[in-house]
Design an enzyme around this catalytic site. Structure first.
Site, PDB file in Angstrom:
ATOM      1  N   GLY A   1       0.821  -1.200   0.000  1.00  0.00           N
ATOM      2  CA  GLY A   1       0.000   0.000   0.000  1.00  0.00           C
ATOM      3  C   GLY A   1       0.857   1.253   0.000  1.00  0.00           C
ATOM      4  N   HIS A   2       1.923   1.229  -0.814  1.00  0.00           N
ATOM      5  CA  HIS A   2       2.827   2.375  -0.909  1.00  0.00           C
ATOM      6  C   HIS A   2       3.666   2.258  -2.177  1.00  0.00           C
ATOM      7  CE1 HIS A   2       5.370  -0.688   1.105  1.00  0.00           C
ATOM      8  NE2 HIS A   2       6.324  -0.155   0.348  1.00  0.00           N
ATOM      9  N   ALA A   3       4.402   3.321  -2.464  1.00  0.00           N
ATOM     10  CA  ALA A   3       5.389   3.341  -3.547  1.00  0.00           C
ATOM     11  C   ALA A   3       6.676   3.905  -2.970  1.00  0.00           C
ATOM     12  CB  ALA A   3       4.899   4.209  -4.711  1.00  0.00           C
TER      13      ALA A   3
END
Length: 143
Positions: free
Chosen positions: A53-55
């Site tokens: 749930g991130h980059a």
């Protein structure tokens, strides 16, 4: 920008078959396209939960299902692609600027991640709207 082999791809690792048990090795800069600075793993993920749930702005990662299976969905702000990881001799390279979500963990699944950089909170984009804004900004600067 499209998901392409420069930003994301499955990589098969060497599998040394042996009747006593198989062996797979990874060498940074050879089997994965970066030197490994950090290694971490997730396990005991409860049913129905997701990870990621991130980059990352700069960090490259190589994700391996060392046990069990899980799904990795990658999003470059324009398209999404999902990968089922379920072989300990295969990993998913994820370059910077790609949103990742890990779901559908099987019982006993272990997710091993090799990272190009040490942990740095400023490298993470944890808000999806902020991620999209950065993608649009980068798309406009490349025109």
């Amino acid at each position: 920008m499209r998901l392409n082999e420069m930003k994301a791809r499955l990589i098969n690792l060497k599998k040394i078959a042996d009747p006593r048990g198989n062996l797979t090795t990874v060498e940074g800069g050879q089997d994965v396209p970066f030197s490994v600075s950090r290694v971490y793993w997730t396990y005991d993920v409860p049913a129905g939960e997701c990870r990621g749930g991130h980059a990352h702005r700069r960090c490259e990662e190589f994700i391996i299902a060392t046990g069990g299976s899980f799904c990795v969905t990658l999003d470059n702000g324009h398209e999404k692609q999902s990968y089922l990881l379920n072989h300990p001799y295969q990993g998913l390279y994820v370059g910077p600027g790609i949103w990742r979500t890990l779901t559908d963990f099987s019982s006993g699944a272990v997710c091993l991640v090799l990272a190009s950089d040490p942990f740095e909170e400023a490298d993470y984009i944890r808000d999806y709207n902020e991620f999209i804004a950065e993608i649009k900004k980068n798309d406009n600067s490349n025109v």
